[in-house]
Design a protein around this motif. Structure first.
Motif, mmCIF file in Angstrom:
data_model
loop_
_atom_site.group_PDB
_atom_site.id
_atom_site.type_symbol
_atom_site.label_atom_id
_atom_site.label_comp_id
_atom_site.label_asym_id
_atom_site.label_seq_id
_atom_site.Cartn_x
_atom_site.Cartn_y
_atom_site.Cartn_z
ATOM 1 N N VAL A 1 -28.018 27.817 15.414
ATOM 2 C CA VAL A 1 -27.916 28.555 14.155
ATOM 3 C C VAL A 1 -26.585 28.233 13.476
ATOM 4 O O VAL A 1 -25.535 28.254 14.125
ATOM 5 C CB VAL A 1 -28.006 30.080 14.402
ATOM 6 N N THR A 2 -26.637 27.958 12.184
ATOM 7 C CA THR A 2 -25.430 27.784 11.372
ATOM 8 C C THR A 2 -25.514 28.734 10.187
ATOM 9 O O THR A 2 -26.490 28.700 9.426
ATOM 10 C CB THR A 2 -25.302 26.339 10.854
ATOM 11 N N THR A 3 -24.528 29.606 10.048
ATOM 12 C CA THR A 3 -24.548 30.540 8.923
ATOM 13 C C THR A 3 -24.155 29.817 7.644
ATOM 14 O O THR A 3 -23.259 28.977 7.635
ATOM 15 C CB THR A 3 -23.599 31.723 9.150
ATOM 16 N N THR B 1 -24.858 35.246 7.417
ATOM 17 C CA THR B 1 -23.785 35.577 8.356
ATOM 18 C C THR B 1 -23.946 36.998 8.890
ATOM 19 O O THR B 1 -23.582 37.293 10.030
ATOM 20 C CB THR B 1 -22.410 35.424 7.691
ATOM 21 N N GLN C 1 -25.885 37.043 12.157
ATOM 22 C CA GLN C 1 -25.438 36.169 13.249
ATOM 23 C C GLN C 1 -25.233 36.929 14.550
ATOM 24 O O GLN C 1 -25.672 36.494 15.627
ATOM 25 C CB GLN C 1 -24.141 35.450 12.831
ATOM 26 N N LEU D 1 -24.221 28.638 18.059
ATOM 27 C CA LEU D 1 -24.099 29.360 16.803
ATOM 28 C C LEU D 1 -22.802 28.958 16.127
ATOM 29 O O LEU D 1 -21.724 29.064 16.738
ATOM 30 C CB LEU D 1 -24.117 30.875 17.025
ATOM 31 N N GLU E 1 -20.391 29.646 12.897
ATOM 32 C CA GLU E 1 -20.081 30.610 11.832
ATOM 33 C C GLU E 1 -19.232 29.924 10.759
ATOM 34 O O GLU E 1 -18.092 29.557 11.005
ATOM 35 C CB GLU E 1 -19.337 31.816 12.406
#
Length: 423
Positions: A298-300, A308, A311, A327, A329
């Motif tokens: 996952v990439t915000t 975000t 997350q 992940l 952020e």
């Protein structure tokens, strides 16, 4: 100080009503400052942040009345008698900066304290100030306050070029531009549903706005705005949070009022992890497909990317996923403060700067944990739903800023959860 006690192990079944969006409502409320006529908001969430914004608006001379158990906010700014947003109120919530643009646009001057809020990064207000300067505002920062003055004749249209996407700065610029003389073009504007919701409300008040939901918003200033009645959009962050509940501990939950369009990137990740999301006549039905959740990366990102604000909750899900998840952020620094608390429950998480690597474990174990911010607090509750034994989440005052009736909503679908008052 209150705490929330969760005993894990129950699969969930039932329906959860999703409230109006906190972040949308906190933006819509300052819009009342743009007009002398009444603005009424329906589907408003009942949260401490809404009460804080109410207090701030009332301190400026606005009338704010909560109707129908607070879900309807009736507001009027026909008799503003103060243009200073005081530190004692503003320090509680970063959204307080959103009174700056409306006050400046309507009356040509404002003094607003630099804001506070969750400790999840710098989140400076320089982009807000840059936007107002592009409309001719004169700004002076001293003693912790922004002293703002419009040129003679009021704000004037200009070109706002944001180097970074900022939801709050886009909102401030959009509201200020509605009463500026001439045309304002906002480039690299935020595209979130809350921006579109604000634009829709402003149009009902008489604003001339095009391009909301795209990276370029064009506003043709008008001499005055009128009143309106507007329904606050569904809270996509609360929606995503409760969608994760059956994903984490099993079962099937229908989130009433949910729409995939609000969370497409998030729903894509749930599908990749093995979670079924189905649109119904009343919302979204969510269930884990078969077996263990699969690891996902996952990439915000700004909307329409992965939020975000989901997350921390997603990390809770991935703590028991099969495999290793990464992940990243990219919106706020310091937003992995929930990781050490999840590790107290047996999670395997390695944090380096803005990246967290989560190696899934078979089971989490209940433990005493402490909330560090709003989204972290609910992520610990979600983790507790899947953990063996009892999880006690302390410092849950953060939770009251963004989630109404968490205990009622989760216990209503079968979770074993209670709120315990502190001494």
């Amino acid at each position: 100080m209150d705490s929330i006690v969760v005993t894990g192990g129950n699969a969930l079944k039932g329906r959860i009503p999703i409230a109006g969006a906190k972040n949308a409502c906190l933006t819509l409320m300052p819009a009342t400052l743009l007009s002398e006529e009444p603005l009424t908001l329906t589907n408003a969430p009942r949260l401490s942040d809404i009460r804080t914004m109410t207090t701030l608006l009332q301190s400026l001379g606005a009338e704010v009345q909560g109707l129908q158990e607070g879900q309807v906010l009736a507001m009027s700014s026909h008799a503003l008698d103060n243009h200073t947003a005081d530190y004692d109120i503003v320090r509680k919530m970063r959204a307080s900066i959103l009174v700056l643009g409306p006050l400046l646009a309507r009356d040509g001057h404002a003094v607003v304290s630099l804001p506070g809020g969750c400790a999840i990064g710098a989140r400076p207000v320089d982009l807000h100030l840059r936007a107002l300067e592009a409309m001719g505002a004169e700004l002076d920062l001293r003693d912790g306050y922004v002293h703002a003055k419009a040129p003679s004749g009021g704000l004037r249209g200009g070109t706002v070029d944001f180097p970074l996407v900022s939801v709050g700065a886009t909102e401030n610029a959009l509201m200020a531009a509605t009463l500026a003389k001439g045309t304002t073009v906002i480039n690299n504007a935020a595209r979130e549903p809350e921006i579109v919701d604000l634009a829709e409300c402003l149009r009902k008040m008489g604003a001339q706005i095009e391009g909301d939901g795209t990276p370029t918003i064009t506003v043709e200033g008008v001499d005055r705005l009128g009143g309106a009645t507007h329904r606050v959009v569904t809270d996509r962050i609360e929606l995503g949070t409760y969608m994760l509940a059956p994903a984490i501990c099993g079962g099937e939950v229908e989130c009433l009022g949910g729409e995939i369009r609000l969370l497409e990137a998030f729903c894509e990740k749930l599908d990749e992890a093995g979670i079924s999301v189905e649109e119904t006549d009343d919302g979204l039905k969510v269930a884990r497909r078969n077996g263990r959740v699969k690891a996902v990366d996952v990439t915000t990102e700004p909307f329409p990317g992965f939020p975000t604000d989901l997350q921390a909750q997603m990390m809770a899900l991935l703590c028991t996923a099969e495999g290793k998840s990464v992940l990243e952020e990219k919106i706020f620094e310091n937003r992995f403060m929930h990781a050490p608390e999840l590790m107290r429950m047996g999670a395997q998480i390695d944090v380096h700067g803005g990246t967290a690597t989560v190696s899934g474990v078979d089971k989490l174990k209940g433990a005493p944990v402490m909330a560090t911010d709003l989204r972290a607090s609910v992520s610990l509750i979600l983790a507790g739903l899947a953990a063996e034994g009892e999880t006690v989440v302390s410092r849950v005052y953060h939770l009251d800023r963004g989630y109404e009736h968490v205990v009622r909503k989760l216990s209503g679908v079968g979770a074993q959860i209670e709120r315990v008052s502190g001494s």
